[in-house]
Design an enzyme around this catalytic site. Structure first.
Site, PDB file in Angstrom:
ATOM      1  CB  CYS A 630      98.915  47.656 -14.048  1.00 13.50           C
ATOM      2  SG  CYS A 630      98.407  48.679 -12.647  1.00 13.50           S
ATOM      3  CB  THR A 631     101.023  47.682 -19.249  1.00 16.08           C
ATOM      4  OG1 THR A 631     100.096  48.625 -19.790  1.00 16.08           O
ATOM      5  CG2 THR A 631     101.611  46.865 -20.369  1.00 16.08           C
TER       6      THR A 631
END
Length: 760
Positions: A630-631
Site C-alpha cells: 500500500c502507498t
C-alpha cells in the site's frame, strides 16, 4: 402627447376645418422587440471572446422591421422563453427583429425588411446593470436622432430616423439575459393631429397604386431587370457600396402625383423632386410595420419631426405603405392627412432640442417612464418599464451550458489578471496519465480545472474499498463492484464535465526485472505496442505509478517520440515533481520545429527520473509485506504533488522555449521576471511536508542513464521488442548496455588498490 395636451386639442376633434372629416390627436403603435434565440447565443460568444470585461457601447447594431403581419409573444419576465405562438389579430405587434446577424452592420436584408440601427450596452454584473442611469442612456439615444435630423444625415440615410437602444446583462453561468428595449421617438411641442385614415384606393387609382409600388421597389433596388440582377448583387455586396446597402432597406420615401402617374424618390431629393408640384399632389411615405386599420406605426414619429422642424411642413399626406410579402399587394396601405404644429418662434427645431436636452439631465427611474421630449420605452404586461429576463437554459443542451460556464471561469483569469495566458494551447494539450490512483485522480481534476479536454488513463487495477476516501474520482459503488480503475476514472470525468474527451485502458506496463515467460510474450508485446501508441498520440505523459520500475518503459518511449514527461512520486511526507529533459539530436524527423532561442550546439538536456541512478531499475514488487503493497503517505501529500505537477506543465506551456526551457532556480526576489508568464519552470521540485518546504533542484543528464542514454535509445530503435525482453528477463542487462557494469568494476578496483596502498 400628454393628457393635458390632449385636452387642449380636444376641441379640434369637433372642428372640420376642411373637408375630409374631423381632426384628432394622432396615435402610433409602438415597436416591440422580437429578439430571437441566436442573438443571445451570439452575444454570449462575443462577450467571451471579444467584449470580455469591456462595458463600452456597441454601436451600429443592425435590426429590421417589416410590413408583414408579425405574431410575437414577448419574453416572459418569469425567466423562460416560450416558442412564439399565433396570437389574435388584436394582440399582434409591430416588431423590430433582432437576431445574430444584427452584429453585422453590412448584413443584407430580406426584400421586405427595413433597417433600424441600435446601440447595445452590456454590463458585466447584475449590480452594475441595476445602477445604470437608463434614462440618461435613453435621452442620449434620442439626442443622437435629433442631431441626425438637424445635420441632414437623416434625410440622406432615412434609416437613422429609426434607432433603438438595448441594455443588457448576460449571466453566462446560468445563461440568463436581462434586457431593456427602447425605440426613442421625439415629440413636438404640441400634439400632431390627423384625419381618419382612408384606404390607398380612395386616393390613387389602381394604375397609380401599381406605379407607387414599382417606384418604391426601384428606390429600394428590388425590381432590377433580370439581366442586371447578378451585377447588382455583386456591387451591393462589395466594398464602397454604402449607398446600395442603405437603399436596400430604406423605410422612408417621398412621392408625387403627376398627369402621367405617380413617381417616387428619396428624402434627400425633395427640392428637385417636388419642384412645380402642388401640395395636394405631394406625399411622404414610410414602410409601416403596423397592422391596425386606424393607426400608423412608430417609425412615422421621427419622420414627422423632421418634416416639421427641417422642412417647415404644416400639412402633409402620408402613405402608410403596407405590403403582403411575396404577393406585390399594397392594397392594405392607408393614407393619412396630417397637420403638424407651428414653430413657436420661427424655428420649431430649437424648441424641440431644448426640451430634449433638459430631459437628458434628469435621473428618473425608468419604471416611472422617462420624461422630456422623447418617448419609446418598451413596457411589460403591467405597463411599466422594467427589465425582462430571458433564460436559455431550458432551450440548450446542459452540456453546452456547462462548457460555457467553465470557459467563462478560465476567461476571467485572462481578462482580469494575465491577458497573455494561452488558454487554447492548454485546452488542446492531450494528456496521458499512467496510473489512476491517488496521484492520477488528483492530476486529472487539476488538469480539468485548467481547461484540458483530452485525458487518457492507463491502470491495470480495480477500485478497492480503501480507494474512494483518497482517490477523488471513485465512489463506494465503484469499489463495491470492483470496477477497473482506468475506466471508472474516465467515466467519472465525463460525469463531472461531459465535454471531456477521456477514456481508460486496462493493461500492465512491462517492467525491467519482471521476467516474461513464453506464454506471456504475445500479451506483453501487445501491451508494449499499446503503450507506445498512446504515448505517440499524446502531447504529455504523466508518470504516476506506484513503483519505480514501472516508469522506465514510458520514459524510454517518450524519449523515442520526443514527448514531454511530467513525473510525480510520493514518500510518506515527501514528494518529487519533475520534468524529463528532451533531446534535440534524437528527435524523430516528424517532430515539431525546435522553438526559437534554442541553440542545438549549446543545448544541454536535463536529466530524467533515472539519471541519478547507477543501478538499473529492479523488481520492487515481489514478496512485499502488506505495508509495502500500500502507498503509505500523509493524505495531503498527493494533492500537493498533483497540483505542482499540473502547474509545472502549464507554466512550461507558456515558456517561449516550451519543453526545452532551462531549469529555473529559486530566487528571493519574488518580483523578478521569469521566462514563463506564470512563473518559474524548475527541473525538479522536492517537497518536505514535515517542514512545509520545497527545494528547486536541477538534475544533470547522465550519458550512462538506463532510460535516456543514447545507447539505450539506440538499442530500442535497432532491436525493438527483443531488446525489451532482455531488459525484462535480466535485471543487469541495462547496466551492461549502458556501461554501468564496467564503471562499477573500475571504481571497485581503483578503490581497493588505493585502500591497500594506504594500509601498507
Amino acid at each position: 402627447a400628454t393628457d393635458t395636451q390632449r385636452h387642449r386639442f380636444k376641441s379640434q376633434s369637433h372642428q372640420s376645418g376642411e373637408g375630409g372629416g374631423e381632426w384628432a390627436v394622432l396615435q402610433f403603435q409602438p415597436l416591440s422587440s422580437a429578439i430571437d434565440l441566436p442573438f443571445w447565443h451570439e452575444l454570449a460568444r462575443r462577450k467571451l471572446h471579444e467584449y470580455k470585461l469591456s462595458e463600452a457601447p456597441v454601436s451600429h447594431l443592425n435590426a429590421a422591421y417589416s410590413t408583414r403581419l408579425v405574431s410575437h409573444t414577448p419574453s416572459s419576465t418569469s425567466g423562460t422563453v416560450a416558442a412564439p405562438a399565433p396570437a389574435p389579430a388584436t394582440t399582434q405587434l409591430s416588431a423590430l427583429c433582432i437576431g445574430s446577424e444584427s452584429f453585422d452592420a453590412q448584413a443584407r436584408l430580406a426584400p421586405y425588411q427595413y433597417r433600424a440601427w441600435g446601440t447595445l450596452y452590456n454590463s458585466n454584473t447584475l449590480e452594475s446593470y441595476k445602477k445604470l442611469n437608463y434614462n440618461m442612456l435613453f435621452q442620449q439615444s434620442a439626442q443622437q436622432i435629433w442631431q441626425d435630423i438637424k445635420s441632414g444625415a437623416a434625410a440622406k440615410d432615412p434609416s437613422l430616423l429609426c434607432q433603438y437602444l438595448l441594455i443588457t446583462f448576460s449571466d453566462l453561468k446560468k445563461y440568463q439575459f436581462y434586457y431593456l428595449f427602447a425605440c426613442p421617438a421625439l415629440s413636438l411641442a404640441s400634439p400632431i393631429v390627423a384625419r381618419k385614415p382612408v384606404g390607398i384606393s380612395a386616393v390613387f387609382s389602381p394604375a397609380q397604386i401599381e406605379e407607387l409600388r414599382l417606384g418604391y421597389e426601384k428606390l429600394r433596388g428590388l425590381n432590377t431587370p433580370q439581366n442586371e440582377t447578378k451585377e447588382s448583387e455583386e456591387k451591393s455586396s462589395g466594398a464602397g457600396s454604402e449607398l446600395a446597402s442603405h437603399s436596400a432597406g430604406v423605410g422612408f420615401f417621398i412621392a408625387k402625383r403627376t398627369p402621367g402617374g405617380v413617381a417616387v424618390s428619396s428624402l434627400s431629393d425633395k427640392d428637385a423632386f417636388w419642384a412645380g408640384t402642388t401640395q395636394q399632389d405631394r406625399f411622404v411615405g414610410f414602410a409601416d410595420p403596423c397592422t391596425l386599420p386606424t393607426n400608423p406605426g412608430w417609425p412615422l414619429r421621427n419622420l414627422l419631426v423632421l418634416l416639421a422642424t427641417q422642412w417647415n411642413v404644416r400639412k402633409v399626406q402620408v402613405v402608410c405603405y403596407r405590403e403582403e410579402a411575396g404577393k406585390h399587394d399594397i392594397s392594405q396601405s392607408i393614407v393619412l392627412k396630417v397637420k403638424l404644429p407651428k414653430a413657436s418662434s420661427g424655428n420649431t427645431g430649437d424648441a424641440s432640442i431644448a426640451a430634449t436636452e433638459t430631459a437628458a439631465s434628469t435621473t428618473e427611474d425608468p419604471t416611472n417612464g422617462p420624461g422630456g421630449a422623447a418617448v419609446g420605452w418598451e413596457k411589460n404586461k403591467k405597463g411599466k418599464v422594467a427589465p425582462r429576463v430571458v433564460s436559455l437554459a431550458s432551450s440548450m443542451d446542459p452540456r453546452r451550458l456547462a462548457e460555457t460556464a467553465v470557459n467563462l471561469n478560465l476567461q476571467l483569469m485572462r481578462w482580469r489578471v494575465l491577458p497573455s495566458i494561452d488558454l487554447s494551447t492548454v485546452a488542446g494539450t492531450r494528456c496521458l496519465l499512467l496510473g489512476s490512483g491517488t496521484l492520477g485522480c488528483n492530476v486529472a481534476r487539476c488538469l480539468m480545472g485548467w481547461g484540458v479536454r483530452t485525458i487518457t488513463f492507463v491502470d491495470n487495477g480495480n477500485v478497492s474499498y480503501s480507494n474512494p476516501v483518497r482517490q477523488s474520482l471513485f465512489t463506494f459503488q465503484d469499489s463495491a463492484e470492483s470496477r477497473p480503475k482506468a475506466a471508472a476514472a474516465a467515466a467519472r470525468l465525463r460525469e463531472i464535465f461531459p465535454a471531456m474527451e477521456t477514456e481508460g485502458h486496462a493493461f500492465s506496463i512491462p517492467m525491467p526485472g519482471h521476467p516474461v515467460s513464453g506464454a506471456l510474450i504475445e500479451t506483453v508485446k501487445a501491451d508494449v505496442a499499446k503503450l507506445d501508441s498512446l504515448i505517440a498520440s499524446h502531447d504529455v505523459t504523466f508518470l504516476l505509478t506506484d513503483s519505480r520500475e514501472s516508469r522506465w518503459l514510458p520514459s524510454l518511449l517518450a524519449l523515442h517520440h520526443s514527448k514531454l514527461v511530467i513525473n510525480a512520486a510520493l514518500g510518506f511526507d515527501t514528494y518529487l515533481v519533475m520534468r524529463h529533459g528532451v533531446h534535440i539530436e534524437s528527435r524523430p524527423s516528424n517532430s515539431p520545429a525546435v522553438p526559437e532561442g534554442v541553440c542545438a550546439e549549446t543545448y544541454q538536456p536535463l536529466g530524467c527520473y533515472f539519471c541519478s541512478d547507477i543501478v538499473a531499475p529492479q523488481d520492487s514488487l515481489t514478496d512485499r509485506t502488506l505495508d509495502q503493497m500500500c502507498t503509505v503517505t500523509r493524505p495531503g501529500t498527493s494533492y500537493i504533488a498533483a497540483t505542482l505537477a499540473v502547474e509545472l506543465l502549464v507554466s512550461l506551456l507558456h515558456h517561449p522555449m516550451r519543453e526545452f526551457a532551462p531549469s529555473d532556480s529559486a530566487t528571493p526576489d519574488m518580483s523578478a521576471a521569469t521566462g514563463s508568464v506564470l512563473g518559474l519552470v524548475p527541473h525538479q521540485i522536492r517537497g518536505y511536508l514535515s517542514h512545509i518546504a520545497n527545494l528547486l533542484v536541477t538534475g544533470q543528464y547522465y550519458d550512462k542513464c538506463t532510460a535516456c542514454s543514447p545507447k539505450v535509445l539506440e538499442a530500442w530503435r535497432e532491436r525493438g521488442f527483443d531488446f525489451l525482453l532482455d531488459v525484462f528477463n535480466n535485471p543487469k542487462y541495462l547496466e551492461d548496455v549502458t556501461g554501468l557494469t564496467q564503471l562499477k568494476t573500475d571504481i571497485d578496483i581503483e578503490w581497493v588498490g588505493t585502500d591497500s596502498e594506504d594500509d601498507f
